[in-house]
Enzyme design. Structure first.
Site, PDB file in Angstrom:
ATOM      1  N   GLU A 306      51.329  27.035  44.220  1.00  0.00           N
ATOM      2  CA  GLU A 306      51.652  25.746  44.874  1.00  0.00           C
ATOM      3  C   GLU A 306      50.419  24.852  44.995  1.00  0.00           C
ATOM      4  OE1 GLU A 306      53.349  26.327  48.755  1.00  0.00           O
ATOM      5  OE2 GLU A 306      54.949  27.639  48.034  1.00  0.00           O
ATOM      6  N   GLY A 307      49.257  25.310  44.568  1.00  0.00           N
ATOM      7  CA  GLY A 307      48.017  24.588  44.843  1.00  0.00           C
ATOM      8  C   GLY A 307      47.398  24.978  46.174  1.00  0.00           C
TER       9      GLY A 307
END
Lengths: 339, 339
Positions: A306-307
């Site tokens: 997701e970062g």
């Protein structure tokens, strides 16, 4: 500057003409560090980060105002092979969770001061199963690369690149194996939570895919279209668009790094505007970081994607820049320098 | 709750009756982590941080609103032995720099959202040279401990402890040698930038001090008063006041950790409300963290002190709590859990 690709050859042409950083600005930043009220070198890696960032932003005292996170989501036909403990519909459910503000990356972006865009890439049309054919057609791969390129705001100061896609550690393992060699077992790991048997099976799936496609891979476009995944191509595109705009990038975990790694496999130096935000808990990521000579900032055993790891690392970069830009010099503060 | 000491024996009594964390809240936080929209364990160490913090704050979803940094400054008679490349007047000059907002810790606190208090401790009266006598009298040491205790705001959610004092890596090395054994060379390092000859000389100075004082050290108060330094005693006091109020503490580098280490030497478990913000570039710090079984969050080769490494680590803790408190559960988000 905005860029987009019309053909696979455009990718090669773009890679052959990447802009570099501004050495004059970097040198000026290094000189400034030596004047600040601290023993020389005592901020350690934060000093290197500030100098690196200054070079890419072209200023001795570069602002870090607008941080932007892009999360690309895609679905993967290879999930038919049972390589994830989660069902593929979770990709779209998590995209809805991102939009509702309920996921980890939403909280991390709030905490670190980053804007977040989530780009869902044709979730209703999974890629082809890479063990039986190419993941993407030429048109689909170009569209995904261009989606990544088009998502980068040209006025961002720093970019965080993350992803969501059930099955995509398998895709990342295939890309890493194709680029950096080894065996399927070197790159296949538990992902979201496979047991040992699942990991062995995943390693075999990855090797099957490479055996099928390797004879047909002669450049980065082949890699992304045959093994690809839309979010992997989009991340590669975003890394290139960032480079064109001299926007530094914080890479996240295994999938984000493998996607960007395709570029450096094709063109050494293609990731010099990128840092590795962290070393993830997915075993292939550590191996990949070594292959890419990237020294990760953080090492918390995170393995969410997701970062999220890159967003935590943004806080470190913010501290580095705050010190670099805001500290007084020995002369300004009237502090005695060393004897 | 506010605490203060009237006699050296009060320190022993306080250490013998330290409050623990709230296991019920910690367990509830651990259970909450398992319901959040992510694979179990995928936030790695951030999950452990959130659970640890929840236990000390006594809530399954604890806020992290008020972060407070305390920087204690002191001067040291041992600088007469030439153990620092900077002149002792830099301590007061740097305190002025802190007040003017020009030092690294000012920028870090701004970037990480911490309030900063700087407490200068009798800078015009350096401690005694520890190679020829005690650093502090009983009254002076009590005053420094109480200054540290009194500086802790009882409504802080988390505390960062830093220091400034030319010569104080020598003091930290002496404390570490007295507590954890070894040789002077094990604990003496370059500090603000000594060369190899300087480090050797510093190691000898530390051994001289230990030879002189060791026969007279039977408890933590003796350690702090004989080898001490006011900022070391103040940090120990602040760690104890934080414990009394169940405020988690982020320790900074070698000096901050050595000061707190005196407490755990006297009372195992005395630092269970503390985390090590980072591993500094000062070699003795890595050894000290091992002796204390503290696993540092960050490792950037920082060696500035002031609380700077702890302040960078605050950003990590903020991310951990943001995810813990803000994420949706699988049920709330309508996301399918694993097959």
């Amino acid at each position: 500057m905005s860029i987009s690709l019309s053909s696979p050859g455009d990718l090669d042409r773009l890679l052959a003409a990447l802009p570099g950083s501004d050495d004059t600005a970097g040198d000026a930043a290094r000189s400034r560090q030596a004047t600040l009220t601290k023993p020389p070198g005592s901020l350690g890696r934060l000093e290197d980060l500030a100098v690196w960032y200054a070079g890419w932003r072209g200023s001795a005292t570069p602002a870090l105002t607008r941080a932007h996170a892009l999360v690309f989501a895609g679905n993967h036909g290879v999930t038919a092979r049972g390589i994830s403990p989660y069902p593929p519909e979770v990709t779209a459910q998590m995209v809805a969770n991102f939009h509702a503000g309920g996921a980890a990356i939403n909280q991390m972006c709030d905490a670190c001061g980053a804007e977040l865009d989530v780009i869902a890439l044709d979730l209703e049309t999974p890629t082809g199963d890479i063990t039986s054919g190419p993941a993407l057609s030429e048109e689909e791969c170009l569209a995904a690369l261009n989606a990544g390129m088009g998502a980068v705001p040209s006025d961002a100061d720093v970019l965080i690149l993350g992803e969501m896609g059930i099955g995509n550690t398998t895709i990342a393992a295939a890309l890493a194996l194709a680029c950096f060699g080894g065996t399927g077992a070197d790159w296949a790991g538990p992902g979201t939570g496979l047991d040992a048997d699942g990991v062995s099976m995943k390693a075999r799936v990855v090797e099957e895919a490479i055996a099928l496609h390797k004879p047909h891979i002669s450049g980065p476009f082949d890699l992304l279209s045959r093994l690809g995944g839309r979010e992997q191509a989009a991340i590669a595109g975003a890394v290139l668009a960032a480079r064109s705009n001299r926007i530094p990038v914080i890479l996240d975990g295994f999938i984000s790094t493998a996607s960007a790694g395709v570029l450096v496999w094709a063109q050494p130096g293609a990731l010099s505007h990128c840092i590795a935000g962290h070393r993830s808990g997915e075993p292939g990521h550590a191996r990949l970081l070594e292959a890419l000579h990237l020294d990760p900032l953080l090492d918390f055993g995170m393995r969410l994607g997701e970062g999220s790891g890159a967003a935590v690392a943004l806080g470190v970069l913010r501290c580095a820049l705050a010190a670099h830009n805001g500290m007084a010099t020995f002369a300004e503060a009237g502090v005695s320098d060393r004897d």
